[in-house]
Design an enzyme around this catalytic site. Structure first.
Site, PDB file in Angstrom:
ATOM      1  N   CYS A 103     -26.954 -14.214  61.617  1.00 61.69           N
ATOM      2  CA  CYS A 103     -27.060 -15.532  60.984  1.00 61.69           C
ATOM      3  C   CYS A 103     -28.154 -16.337  61.681  1.00 61.69           C
ATOM      4  CB  CYS A 103     -25.678 -16.182  61.053  1.00 61.69           C
ATOM      5  SG  CYS A 103     -25.659 -17.953  61.153  1.00 61.69           S
ATOM      6  N   CYS A 105     -27.409 -19.662  63.386  1.00 59.94           N
ATOM      7  CA  CYS A 105     -26.546 -19.457  64.571  1.00 59.94           C
ATOM      8  C   CYS A 105     -27.418 -19.115  65.778  1.00 59.94           C
ATOM      9  CB  CYS A 105     -25.574 -18.300  64.365  1.00 59.94           C
ATOM     10  SG  CYS A 105     -24.559 -18.396  62.902  1.00 59.94           S
TER      11      CYS A 105
END
Lengths: 72, 167
Positions: B61, B64
């Protein structure tokens, strides 16, 4: 089936219960793989889009950062 | 079937399929037990009376990955002030998470759970990745951040100050 509203209602309920599944955010590992980009050369396309984004100041304008993790 | 009944069923169906059950601000943070990469147990309830930041992240991600260095920085700044971060990694392969962590300039010194089977995210009903929860000293969710942008950094600092100054 006696009346029209019941038929319509049944159809509506069936249409909302079949065929759709939500992929939860924590289940999107495979979707986020660059291979999921719809292109012949997904990795090349990623690099090209990255350059384009920064040259044109349009980050995010071409969709997600990768295949489709839907990351915020 | 009367028109009123039909309407009620439609409304019911709509709510069944659209209602979000995600955790909300003000609710008690669901407890969880997980293990880190060294298989040591980590529980949320072990951090009672502390301000806790729970971060759900994965190496796949992109936001992230962007957020992690900021969390490391935040932890370094506030770790002596009754503040803790619990990062919950949901990568299926340990090597992927570790390889990302290795690349970080400063390694995280906060507890990191490896939840390879994603057992914890459903408890919080995440809507996106990453999601960050700020938990007050009383164990209630006080602030939620969905996703990560540079502009969130200021907000985090302000919110943390509010929570740390509470009794």
């Amino acid at each position: 089936m006696k009346n029209k509203p019941t038929k319509v209602l049944l159809l509506l309920v069936l249409s909302t219960t079949f065929g759709c599944a939500t992929v939860q955010p924590w289940e999107r590992e495979s979707l986020s793989d660059p291979i999921m980009i719809f292109d012949e050369n997904p990795i090349d396309k990623g690099i090209l889009e990255h350059h384009l984004d920064y040259r044109e100041g349009s980050v995010g304008g071409t969709g997600g950062q990768s295949g489709g993790c839907g990351c915020g | 079937m009367t028109k009123q009944n039909i309407f009620s069923i439609l409304i019911f169906t709509f709510f069944i399929f659209t209602n979000s059950f995600a955790q909300k601000v003000g609710e008690k943070a669901p407890n969880f037990i997980g293990t880190n990469f060294e298989e040591q147990e980590i529980k949320l309830e072990d951090f009672k009376d502390k301000v806790v930041l729970i971060d759900f992240w994965a190496s796949w991600c992109s936001p992230c990955r962007k957020e992690m260095p900021f969390l490391v920085e935040l932890h370094e700044k506030f770790k002596d002030k009754n503040f803790e971060i619990i990062a919950i990694n949901i990568d299926q392969k340990e090597s992927k998470a570790k390889s990302f962590l290795k690349k970080l300039e400063t390694k995280p010194s906060f507890p990191m759970i490896w939840d390879k089977d994603s057992k914890i995210p459903p408890k919080y009903e995440l809507e996106t990745m990453p999601t960050t929860y700020l938990i007050g000293k009383n164990g209630n969710i006080r602030f939620i951040h969905k996703g990560f942008k540079d502009s969130y950094k200021e907000e985090f600092l302000k919110e943390l100050e509010v929570l740390l100054n509470e009794k």
